[in-house]
Design an enzyme around this catalytic site. Sequence first.
Site, short mmCIF file in Angstrom:
data_model
loop_
_atom_site.label_atom_id
_atom_site.label_comp_id
_atom_site.label_asym_id
_atom_site.label_seq_id
_atom_site.Cartn_x
_atom_site.Cartn_y
_atom_site.Cartn_z
CE LYS A 1 -58.69 -10.24 -24.14
NZ LYS A 1 -59.13 -9.54 -22.57
N GLY B 1 -63.03 -18.05 -27.31
CA GLY B 1 -62.21 -17.91 -26.33
C GLY B 1 -62.78 -18.94 -24.91
CG HIS B 2 -66.18 -17.19 -22.87
ND1 HIS B 2 -66.78 -16.16 -23.60
CD2 HIS B 2 -65.42 -16.93 -21.21
CE1 HIS B 2 -66.34 -15.22 -22.94
NE2 HIS B 2 -65.46 -15.52 -21.83
N GLY C 1 -58.15 -18.35 -19.35
CA GLY C 1 -57.19 -17.94 -20.39
C GLY C 1 -55.87 -17.00 -19.87
CG MET D 1 -67.12 -12.52 -15.14
SD MET D 1 -66.68 -10.90 -14.81
CE MET D 1 -66.24 -10.36 -16.64
CB SER E 1 -67.61 -10.90 -22.94
OG SER E 1 -67.42 -11.77 -22.56
NE ARG E 2 -64.67 -4.95 -19.03
CZ ARG E 2 -64.47 -5.81 -18.55
NH1 ARG E 2 -63.72 -6.46 -18.86
NH2 ARG E 2 -64.97 -5.40 -17.09
CD GLN F 1 -64.46 -9.95 -11.43
OE1 GLN F 1 -64.70 -11.11 -10.86
NE2 GLN F 1 -64.04 -10.44 -12.53
P1 AMP Z 1 -64.91 -13.87 -18.88
O1 AMP Z 1 -65.87 -13.96 -19.10
O2 AMP Z 1 -63.66 -12.25 -19.40
O3 AMP Z 1 -64.06 -13.42 -17.46
O4 AMP Z 1 -63.40 -15.30 -19.20
C1 AMP Z 1 -63.84 -15.86 -18.30
C2 AMP Z 1 -62.79 -17.04 -18.64
O5 AMP Z 1 -62.11 -17.14 -20.42
C3 AMP Z 1 -60.91 -16.15 -18.59
O6 AMP Z 1 -59.85 -17.54 -17.64
C4 AMP Z 1 -60.03 -15.21 -19.45
O7 AMP Z 1 -58.81 -15.79 -19.40
C5 AMP Z 1 -60.61 -16.39 -20.57
N1 AMP Z 1 -60.98 -15.84 -22.15
C6 AMP Z 1 -61.24 -14.45 -21.90
N2 AMP Z 1 -60.90 -14.44 -23.58
C7 AMP Z 1 -60.23 -14.94 -23.65
C8 AMP Z 1 -59.57 -15.32 -24.99
N3 AMP Z 1 -59.72 -14.38 -26.13
N4 AMP Z 1 -58.68 -16.88 -25.76
C9 AMP Z 1 -58.74 -16.98 -24.32
N5 AMP Z 1 -59.13 -17.20 -23.14
C10 AMP Z 1 -60.39 -16.26 -22.98
#
Ligand code: AMP
Length: 283
Positions: free
Chosen positions: A151, A38-39, A149, A32, A188-189, A63
């Site tokens: 996460k 992490g990303h 992730g 997102m 991101s939050r 979502q």
């Molecule tokens: P998001 O942008 O929050 O939807 O996350 C996109 C992807 O990055 C999802 O598969 C998350 O699980 C992964 N992700 C987010 N934070 C982390 C983190 N700290 N470590 C590893 N993967 C992450």
Amino acid sequence: MQELIISQVDTINKLRQAIANLPRPLGLVPTMGYLHEGHLSLVQYAKKECAAVVVSIYVNPTQFGPKEDLDAYPRDLERDFSLLAGEGADLVWTPSNEEMYPDGYQTWIEVNETAYPLEGRMRPGHFRGVATIVAKLFNCVHPDVAYFGQKDAQQAAVIKRLVKDLNFPVKIAVCPIVREPDGLALSSRNVYLNPEERKAAVVLSKALFSARDAFTGGERNGNRLREIMAGIISEEPLARPQYVSCADPDTLEELESVSSDALLSMAVFIGNTRLIDNVILRV
Ligand code: AMP
């Protein structure tokens, strides 16, 4: 220094044309945006295993619940593009709401039992939105491997179920959580946290690691592990837990005792910011 440029497409037509020229195996990293390490770690795993890597950036409205942070969700596409170029991603896809959910849109994917507890209970409709958008991303990109992730542990379980149940020809890779040096899982939050809340937010990983230590020391009782986590969170005045869980990592059912792998997870409000985190226990 020369600025790195990444190819970017927005429409599905342009995406398909660009993908036709990419070598296989093709990796997809759905995000997102507002990218952090992490990303980027997902992109790095994808780069190692695939000949080309596509990253999608889409804040999927379906979502988010009506009272959630869709409008406030942080966005910075220019920064995201330059980070992705630095990682050597091949293509970034930034679809629009109009193209993903055009007028008259009415098709949804619901995963049942795996999506019911924990996040699914606290965020009704969340996994319907996740399963639907992930299926659409898969249909547009046709990746060989998709990277998610740990996460978002329940999200990973829901997506594995979706792929199995609907026969998507894609391998799901779940990559480890990247953390700050003090243990806070990158998210991101985290930008919503003020300095005092940022300090308090370490309580999630502290609680999870303490329960993991107890497990390593021989504790196998699910209730006891949940109590250890809840006890540590209750000592932090800025923290309001929504759930603490010790569950089966595939079905997300709560465990009375841990006899094979287990998922310790939690959702905790720090001030107005809702954070999630987890660790896997391996027997
Ligand atoms: P998001 O942008 O929050 O939807 O996350 C996109 C992807 O990055 C999802 O598969 C998350 O699980 C992964 N992700 C987010 N934070 C982390 C983190 N700290 N470590 C590893 N993967 C992450």
